[in-house]
Scaffold this motif. Structure first.
Motif, PDB file in Angstrom:
ATOM      1  N   ILE A 173       0.863  -1.455  -0.028  1.00 39.97           N
ATOM      2  CA  ILE A 173       0.067   0.099   0.055  1.00 39.97           C
ATOM      3  C   ILE A 173       0.914   1.263  -0.016  1.00 39.97           C
ATOM      4  O   ILE A 173       1.934   1.264   0.908  1.00 39.97           O
ATOM      5  N   VAL A 174       0.521   2.238  -0.967  1.00 38.49           N
ATOM      6  CA  VAL A 174       1.335   3.276  -1.046  1.00 38.49           C
ATOM      7  C   VAL A 174       0.826   3.941   0.143  1.00 38.49           C
ATOM      8  O   VAL A 174      -0.280   4.634   0.104  1.00 38.49           O
ATOM      9  N   ASN A 211      -2.980   5.543   0.381  1.00 38.80           N
ATOM     10  CA  ASN A 211      -3.644   4.247   0.797  1.00 38.80           C
ATOM     11  C   ASN A 211      -3.945   3.601  -0.444  1.00 38.80           C
ATOM     12  O   ASN A 211      -5.327   2.899  -0.532  1.00 38.80           O
ATOM     13  N   VAL A 212      -3.401   3.863  -1.471  1.00 32.42           N
ATOM     14  CA  VAL A 212      -3.571   2.923  -2.773  1.00 32.42           C
ATOM     15  C   VAL A 212      -2.872   1.589  -2.826  1.00 32.42           C
ATOM     16  O   VAL A 212      -1.601   1.572  -2.828  1.00 32.42           O
ATOM     17  N   PRO A 213      -3.647   0.542  -2.941  1.00 32.63           N
ATOM     18  CA  PRO A 213      -3.162  -0.872  -3.166  1.00 32.63           C
ATOM     19  C   PRO A 213      -2.263  -0.840  -4.352  1.00 32.63           C
ATOM     20  O   PRO A 213      -2.853  -0.676  -5.558  1.00 32.63           O
ATOM     21  N   GLU A 214      -1.050  -1.501  -4.531  1.00 31.99           N
ATOM     22  CA  GLU A 214      -0.399  -1.691  -5.627  1.00 31.99           C
ATOM     23  C   GLU A 214       0.189  -3.108  -5.228  1.00 31.99           C
ATOM     24  O   GLU A 214       0.347  -3.777  -4.489  1.00 31.99           O
ATOM     25  N   ASN A 215       0.575  -3.756  -6.528  1.00 28.31           N
ATOM     26  CA  ASN A 215       1.258  -4.974  -6.745  1.00 28.31           C
ATOM     27  C   ASN A 215       2.298  -4.876  -7.803  1.00 28.31           C
ATOM     28  O   ASN A 215       2.460  -4.147  -8.543  1.00 28.31           O
ATOM     29  N   LEU A 216       3.391  -5.896  -7.380  1.00 28.42           N
ATOM     30  CA  LEU A 216       4.379  -5.929  -8.509  1.00 28.42           C
ATOM     31  C   LEU A 216       4.505  -7.507  -8.663  1.00 28.42           C
ATOM     32  O   LEU A 216       4.537  -8.236  -7.693  1.00 28.42           O
ATOM     33  N   VAL A 217       4.509  -8.048  -9.767  1.00 31.20           N
ATOM     34  CA  VAL A 217       4.761  -9.504  -9.984  1.00 31.20           C
ATOM     35  C   VAL A 217       6.230  -9.590 -10.530  1.00 31.20           C
ATOM     36  O   VAL A 217       6.240  -8.962 -11.884  1.00 31.20           O
ATOM     37  N   PHE A 218       6.996 -10.465 -10.144  1.00 33.34           N
ATOM     38  CA  PHE A 218       8.539 -10.338 -10.358  1.00 33.34           C
ATOM     39  C   PHE A 218       8.889 -11.940 -10.802  1.00 33.34           C
ATOM     40  O   PHE A 218       8.712 -12.625  -9.855  1.00 33.34           O
TER      41      PHE A 218
END
Length: 138
Positions: free
Chosen positions: A111-112, A116-123
């Motif tokens: 969460i930034v 309060n913005v949820p984010e994701n990273l697929v690595f």
């Protein structure tokens, strides 16, 4: 609305804006996401002026993929991001084996903090050399 408090900087990977001829920049949530990626891809000690930047994720190359090692790797990534990226919180890391041999899929949810913005990273993390990479040199 632009989020100046999240910062801005040179886009990664480095790109040139074709309209201006200047380096492209990223800002806001995109800047945070690129920072997370840079932390994962940088070995600690690799940046001479900031030797504590980065982690030891690349040291897991060629290790086993047992439950214990994956748990250690998840904890290592979570700690790295908690300590070195203050703009994010609520970090969840989940590592799954890929159908491609020698590849793990690292899912990072965060969460930034400021928005309060949820984010994701697929690595994708390769434990071994991807299939067919060396065929070009035969």
């Amino acid at each position: 609305m632009e989020q100046n408090f999240l910062g801005s900087g040179m886009k990664f990977p480095i790109q040139v804006n074709p309209g201006t001829g200047r380096f492209a920049v990223s800002s806001g949530n995109q800047s945070v996401k690129e920072s997370v990626y840079l932390l994962l891809m940088t070995n600690q000690g690799e940046r001479w002026l900031v030797p504590e930047f980065g982690g030891r994720l690349l040291s897991y190359t060629f290790t086993d993929t047992g439950l214990t090692m994956l748990t250690i790797m998840e904890n290592d990534i979570r700690r790295l991001l908690s300590e070195q990226e203050p703009r994010i919180g609520g970090i969840e890391v989940d590592i799954n084996k890929s159908e491609q041999p020698g590849c793990l899929i690292v899912n990072i949810d965060y969460i930034v903090r400021e928005t309060n913005v949820p984010e994701n990273l697929v690595f994708p993390f390769y434990l071994t050399e991807p299939e067919g990479l060396m065929n070009d040199f035969d």
